[in-house]
Structure formats: structure tokens, C-alpha cells
Motif scaffolding. Structure first.
Motif, mmCIF file in Angstrom:
data_model
loop_
_atom_site.group_PDB
_atom_site.id
_atom_site.type_symbol
_atom_site.label_atom_id
_atom_site.label_comp_id
_atom_site.label_asym_id
_atom_site.label_seq_id
_atom_site.Cartn_x
_atom_site.Cartn_y
_atom_site.Cartn_z
ATOM 1 N N ALA A 1 -12.233 37.639 55.926
ATOM 2 C CA ALA A 1 -12.183 36.580 56.865
ATOM 3 C C ALA A 1 -12.474 35.150 56.267
ATOM 4 C CB ALA A 1 -12.762 36.705 58.129
ATOM 5 N N PRO A 2 -12.052 33.975 56.739
ATOM 6 C CA PRO A 2 -12.445 32.755 56.344
ATOM 7 C C PRO A 2 -14.137 32.692 56.255
ATOM 8 C CG PRO A 2 -10.730 32.420 57.777
ATOM 9 C CD PRO A 2 -11.038 33.942 57.835
ATOM 10 N N GLY A 3 -14.426 32.334 54.963
ATOM 11 C CA GLY A 3 -15.914 32.116 54.971
ATOM 12 C C GLY A 3 -16.944 33.364 55.161
ATOM 13 N N LYS A 4 -16.179 34.681 55.186
ATOM 14 C CA LYS A 4 -17.054 35.806 54.943
ATOM 15 C C LYS A 4 -16.744 36.390 53.684
ATOM 16 C CE LYS A 4 -17.448 36.197 59.987
ATOM 17 N NZ LYS A 4 -17.091 37.284 60.976
ATOM 18 N N GLN A 5 -17.436 37.335 53.287
ATOM 19 C CA GLN A 5 -17.396 38.347 52.205
ATOM 20 C C GLN A 5 -16.025 39.394 52.653
ATOM 21 O OE1 GLN A 5 -21.057 39.916 51.309
ATOM 22 N NE2 GLN A 5 -21.300 38.344 49.842
ATOM 23 N N SER B 1 -3.487 46.810 68.678
ATOM 24 C CA SER B 1 -4.468 46.109 69.546
ATOM 25 C C SER B 1 -5.111 44.701 68.959
ATOM 26 C CB SER B 1 -5.304 46.882 70.203
ATOM 27 O OG SER B 1 -4.576 47.922 70.876
ATOM 28 N N LEU B 2 -4.354 44.079 67.928
ATOM 29 C CA LEU B 2 -5.291 43.079 67.109
ATOM 30 C C LEU B 2 -5.866 42.229 67.984
ATOM 31 C CD1 LEU B 2 -2.154 42.790 64.577
ATOM 32 C CD2 LEU B 2 -4.591 43.342 64.191
ATOM 33 N N LYS B 3 -7.137 41.632 67.319
ATOM 34 C CA LYS B 3 -7.848 40.796 67.863
ATOM 35 C C LYS B 3 -7.924 39.445 67.110
ATOM 36 C CE LYS B 3 -10.578 44.423 69.552
ATOM 37 N NZ LYS B 3 -12.184 45.107 69.558
ATOM 38 N N PRO B 4 -8.169 38.371 67.586
ATOM 39 C CA PRO B 4 -8.385 37.027 66.793
ATOM 40 C C PRO B 4 -9.250 37.355 65.724
ATOM 41 C CG PRO B 4 -8.362 36.371 69.087
ATOM 42 C CD PRO B 4 -8.391 37.767 69.007
ATOM 43 N N GLU B 5 -10.365 38.259 65.800
ATOM 44 C CA GLU B 5 -11.342 38.279 64.753
ATOM 45 C C GLU B 5 -10.798 39.107 63.491
ATOM 46 O OE1 GLU B 5 -11.869 38.587 68.066
ATOM 47 O OE2 GLU B 5 -13.024 40.640 68.656
ATOM 48 N N ASP B 6 -9.686 39.743 63.807
ATOM 49 C CA ASP B 6 -8.778 40.393 62.756
ATOM 50 C C ASP B 6 -8.437 39.605 61.767
ATOM 51 O OD1 ASP B 6 -7.842 42.838 65.230
ATOM 52 O OD2 ASP B 6 -9.676 43.250 63.556
ATOM 53 N N THR B 7 -8.270 38.270 62.070
ATOM 54 C CA THR B 7 -7.784 37.330 61.034
ATOM 55 C C THR B 7 -8.318 37.237 59.735
ATOM 56 O OG1 THR B 7 -6.855 35.984 62.928
ATOM 57 C CG2 THR B 7 -7.251 34.865 60.868
#
Length: 124
Positions: A40-44, A85-91
């Protein structure tokens, strides 16, 4: 040389589904497992799921159990990741990888070859 090509990413609304594919070419060995990771953006980069090449045993990150399903078609040298059941945090950018040796397949170090990644964006 080994090449992994991911496809199937895109933009989807929350609650929707996507199926990612990863096709391997140039394999001169039998892989131990194939896996999916995401960043994810900004994450490992983090582990998502892996599947044994010979025994089809699967393993998932706890947070993804019940929503993501990994499968493979050895005849096509392809592994899939069905995401429901995708969530925004799966981006994230989703990467597939091949493990050539025994190791910890929940870590990046367990894999020898990586694809370039495919972007998945989930809108709220």
C-alpha cells in the motif's frame, strides 16, 4: 530467465471483486510455492497468500482470510488471487512471487523471483 507477469488489477468500488492472475515463464525448476504480496502507499510490502506448487496447500494473512482465495493452474504456470468484498484499505500494488527453495513463504526472503506488480484501487 524467469519472468512473472501479473494482470487483472484495476479500479473497483468497495464491496466489489477482482481476480488477479500471474503467469510464470522461463521456469526450469519446479517451484516450491507461489505467493502474492501487496504494498500500500507509504507502507512496506506485506504477505497476502501462498499456494504450494505440488500439494496446493494454501496459507493466508489473517486479515485476508475469508475474502481472498488463492488458486493455481500448473498446466498454465499461472496463479490466481480472487479478491472479494474489497475494502478501500485493500488498495495496493499486488505482486506475485515464486519460491525456488524451502523457506518462510510469508516473508519476502522466501521468494526468488518477483513480478512487476499490478495496481488495485478500491474506492469508497
Amino acid at each position: 530467465q524467469v519472468q512473472l507477469v501479473e494482470s487483472g488489477g484495476g479500479l473497483v468500488q468497495a464491496g466489489g471483486s477482482l481476480r488477479l492472475s500471474c503467469t510464470a515463464s522461463g521456469l526450469t525448476f519446479r517451484p516450491k510455492t507461489m505467493g502474492w504480496f501487496r504494498q500500500a502507499p507509504g507502507k512496506q510490502r506485506e504477505f497476502a497468500a501462498h499456494i504450494g506448487w505440488s500439494d496446493e496447500r494454501t496459507y493466508y494473512a489473517d486479515s485476508l482470510k475469508g475474502r481472498f482465495t488463492i488458486s493455481r493452474d500448473n498446466a498454465k504456470n499461472t496463479v490466481y488471487l480472487q479478491m472479494d468484498s474489497l475494502k478501500p484499505e485493500d488498495t495496493a500494488v499486488y505482486y506475485c512471487a515464486v519460491a525456488r527453495r524451502f523457506g518462510d513463504y510469508t516473508t519476502e526472503q522466501g521468494y526468488s523471483y518477483w513480478g512487476q506488480g499490478t495496481q488495485v484501487t478500491v474506492s469508497s
